[in-house]
Design a protein around this motif. Structure first.
Motif, short mmCIF file in Angstrom:
data_model
loop_
_atom_site.label_atom_id
_atom_site.label_comp_id
_atom_site.label_asym_id
_atom_site.label_seq_id
_atom_site.Cartn_x
_atom_site.Cartn_y
_atom_site.Cartn_z
N ASN A 77 0.85 -1.27 0.25
CA ASN A 77 -0.10 -0.09 -0.06
C ASN A 77 0.73 1.32 0.02
OD1 ASN A 77 -2.48 -1.34 0.11
ND2 ASN A 77 -2.66 -1.15 2.07
N VAL A 78 1.89 1.22 0.75
CA VAL A 78 2.76 2.51 0.82
C VAL A 78 3.58 2.76 -0.40
CG1 VAL A 78 4.85 3.20 1.78
CG2 VAL A 78 3.21 2.45 3.39
N ILE A 79 4.27 1.35 -1.03
CA ILE A 79 4.89 1.65 -2.13
C ILE A 79 3.93 2.07 -3.35
CG2 ILE A 79 6.23 0.21 -3.89
CD1 ILE A 79 7.61 0.92 -1.19
N LYS A 80 2.93 1.43 -3.31
CA LYS A 80 1.84 1.92 -4.55
C LYS A 80 1.69 3.49 -4.51
CE LYS A 80 -1.45 -1.02 -5.22
NZ LYS A 80 -2.58 -2.06 -4.92
N THR A 81 1.48 4.20 -3.10
CA THR A 81 1.28 5.50 -3.23
C THR A 81 2.34 6.39 -3.62
OG1 THR A 81 0.08 4.91 -0.95
CG2 THR A 81 0.68 6.97 -1.31
N PHE A 82 3.50 5.71 -3.82
CA PHE A 82 4.75 6.27 -4.15
C PHE A 82 5.11 6.30 -5.80
CE2 PHE A 82 6.55 5.83 0.41
CZ PHE A 82 6.31 7.27 0.56
N GLU A 83 4.13 5.53 -6.36
CA GLU A 83 4.09 5.25 -7.86
C GLU A 83 4.56 6.51 -8.67
OE1 GLU A 83 1.85 1.27 -8.87
OE2 GLU A 83 0.60 3.11 -9.08
N ASN A 84 5.43 6.34 -9.38
CA ASN A 84 5.82 7.49 -10.41
C ASN A 84 6.57 8.58 -9.61
OD1 ASN A 84 4.54 6.24 -12.72
ND2 ASN A 84 2.68 7.16 -11.93
N LYS A 85 6.79 8.56 -8.14
CA LYS A 85 7.61 9.61 -7.57
C LYS A 85 8.93 9.07 -6.98
CE LYS A 85 3.61 12.36 -6.54
NZ LYS A 85 3.04 13.39 -5.88
N ILE A 86 9.34 7.77 -7.27
CA ILE A 86 10.55 7.25 -6.68
C ILE A 86 11.66 7.63 -7.89
CG2 ILE A 86 11.73 5.16 -6.08
CD1 ILE A 86 8.92 4.24 -5.04
N GLY A 87 12.76 8.36 -7.55
CA GLY A 87 13.74 8.27 -8.39
C GLY A 87 14.65 7.14 -8.48
N SER A 88 14.87 6.68 -7.15
CA SER A 88 15.87 5.51 -7.28
C SER A 88 15.43 4.59 -6.16
CB SER A 88 17.34 5.87 -6.88
OG SER A 88 17.84 6.70 -8.03
N ASP A 89 15.67 3.37 -6.34
CA ASP A 89 15.81 2.44 -5.19
C ASP A 89 16.94 1.64 -4.88
OD1 ASP A 89 12.87 2.12 -4.85
OD2 ASP A 89 12.71 0.88 -6.61
N ILE A 90 17.25 1.90 -3.45
CA ILE A 90 18.89 1.24 -2.96
C ILE A 90 18.30 0.19 -2.08
CG2 ILE A 90 20.73 2.11 -2.24
CD1 ILE A 90 20.32 4.83 -3.30
N ILE A 91 19.00 -0.68 -2.22
CA ILE A 91 18.85 -1.84 -1.30
C ILE A 91 20.04 -2.01 -0.33
CG2 ILE A 91 18.34 -4.48 -0.86
CD1 ILE A 91 16.96 -4.45 -3.79
N LEU A 92 19.76 -1.76 0.84
CA LEU A 92 20.94 -1.97 1.80
C LEU A 92 20.90 -3.55 2.53
CD1 LEU A 92 20.37 1.11 4.16
CD2 LEU A 92 21.97 0.88 2.06
N ARG A 93 22.31 -4.16 2.08
CA ARG A 93 22.32 -5.26 2.47
C ARG A 93 23.13 -5.63 4.12
NH1 ARG A 93 24.13 -8.64 -3.00
NH2 ARG A 93 22.20 -8.39 -4.01
N ARG A 94 22.79 -6.37 4.85
CA ARG A 94 23.55 -6.42 6.15
C ARG A 94 24.21 -7.89 5.89
NH1 ARG A 94 19.61 -6.63 11.10
NH2 ARG A 94 19.60 -4.58 10.64
N HIS A 95 25.38 -7.42 6.23
CA HIS A 95 26.39 -8.78 6.39
C HIS A 95 26.75 -9.28 7.77
CE1 HIS A 95 27.24 -8.23 1.78
NE2 HIS A 95 27.15 -6.94 2.19
N THR A 96 26.77 -10.30 7.93
CA THR A 96 27.24 -11.10 9.25
C THR A 96 28.33 -11.88 9.13
OG1 THR A 96 26.21 -12.28 11.02
CG2 THR A 96 25.41 -12.94 8.85
N THR A 97 29.00 -12.29 10.08
CA THR A 97 30.22 -13.21 10.32
C THR A 97 29.53 -14.33 10.74
OG1 THR A 97 30.48 -12.46 12.49
CG2 THR A 97 31.84 -11.17 11.04
N LYS A 98 28.44 -14.59 10.94
CA LYS A 98 27.91 -15.70 11.41
C LYS A 98 27.94 -16.76 9.99
CE LYS A 98 25.20 -14.66 15.47
NZ LYS A 98 23.86 -14.78 16.19
N SER A 99 27.85 -18.00 10.32
CA SER A 99 27.68 -19.00 9.24
C SER A 99 26.21 -19.17 8.55
CB SER A 99 28.17 -20.45 9.63
OG SER A 99 27.21 -20.93 10.58
N GLN A 100 26.04 -19.64 7.48
CA GLN A 100 24.91 -19.75 6.94
C GLN A 100 23.80 -20.47 7.62
OE1 GLN A 100 25.41 -21.00 2.89
NE2 GLN A 100 25.02 -18.90 1.97
#
Length: 200
Positions: free
Chosen positions: A161-184
């Motif tokens: 619902n939130v993302i749909k409200t922003f349609e045509n107004k988003i210039g860039s999407d950036i995904i932040l990835r969290r890295h961990t030292t723990k094993s898979q």
């Protein structure tokens, strides 16, 4: 007290007294100008916040910025405690109003205060405590609150619902990835879906 004694002293103090009187007048003038600027800023920001609240708040809700800059939230004419979501809503709108006020003072001239600036509006988890009714309403006005808006949202906040409200107004999407030292095996892998595409 020392100033008063100096004023009553010998004629040799007349020049000092004249200078002290002149300094006092200048300081008084500066204090009056500063007070006028502060009042103008408070009233301008308060009006902007109340205009935004009127368009999105479910309750009859407005703010009053006191002279000490504390904020009272008024419901139907009464100052009442706020819920967590209402605190977040007021904070978000107040921050946006500060960015707006800095922008309208961009071309301000004068010897007393510096001009404003174009500042990005950076909002971290703006929907965290807002309920489902408020999230799309707030999302609808956010793009108009600043010249550049940066939103940091989690998967739960950036719901459909939130993302749909922003349609045509988003210039860039950036995904932040969290890295961990723990094993898979120790940590469950997670992913996020953006525009129908899944990202780890």
């Amino acid at each position: 007290l020392k100033l008063e004694k100096s004023r009553q002293g010998s004629s040799g103090n007349k020049i000092k007294i004249f200078r002290l009187n002149a300094i006092e007048e200048i300081l008084k003038s500066f204090e009056e100008k500063l007070e006028d600027h502060q009042k103008t800023a408070r009233m301008g920001i308060q009006d902007k916040v109340n205009k935004i609240l009127k368009s999105i708040a479910i309750k009859d809700m407005r703010i009053n910025i006191r002279e000490d800059y504390s904020i009272a939230v008024i419901y139907n004419g009464e100052s009442l405690p706020r819920s967590g979501g209402e605190n977040q809503l007021v904070s978000l709108v107040f921050t946006a109003a500060l960015v707006w006020f800095a922008k309208i003072r961009l071309t301000a001239e004068g010897e007393f205060l510096l001009p404003g600036t174009l500042a990005p509006l950076v909002l971290d988890a703006p929907f965290g405590q807002l309920d489902d009714d408020y999230q799309p309403k707030v999302a609808k006005v956010i793009p108009d609150l600043g010249q550049q808006v940066v939103l940091l949202v989690s998967g739960s906040q950036g719901n459909e619902n939130v993302i749909k409200t922003f349609e045509n107004k988003i210039g860039s999407d950036i995904i932040l990835r969290r890295h961990t030292t723990k094993s898979q095996g120790e940590v469950e892998a997670k992913s996020v879906t953006v525009d129908g595409e899944e990202y780890p």
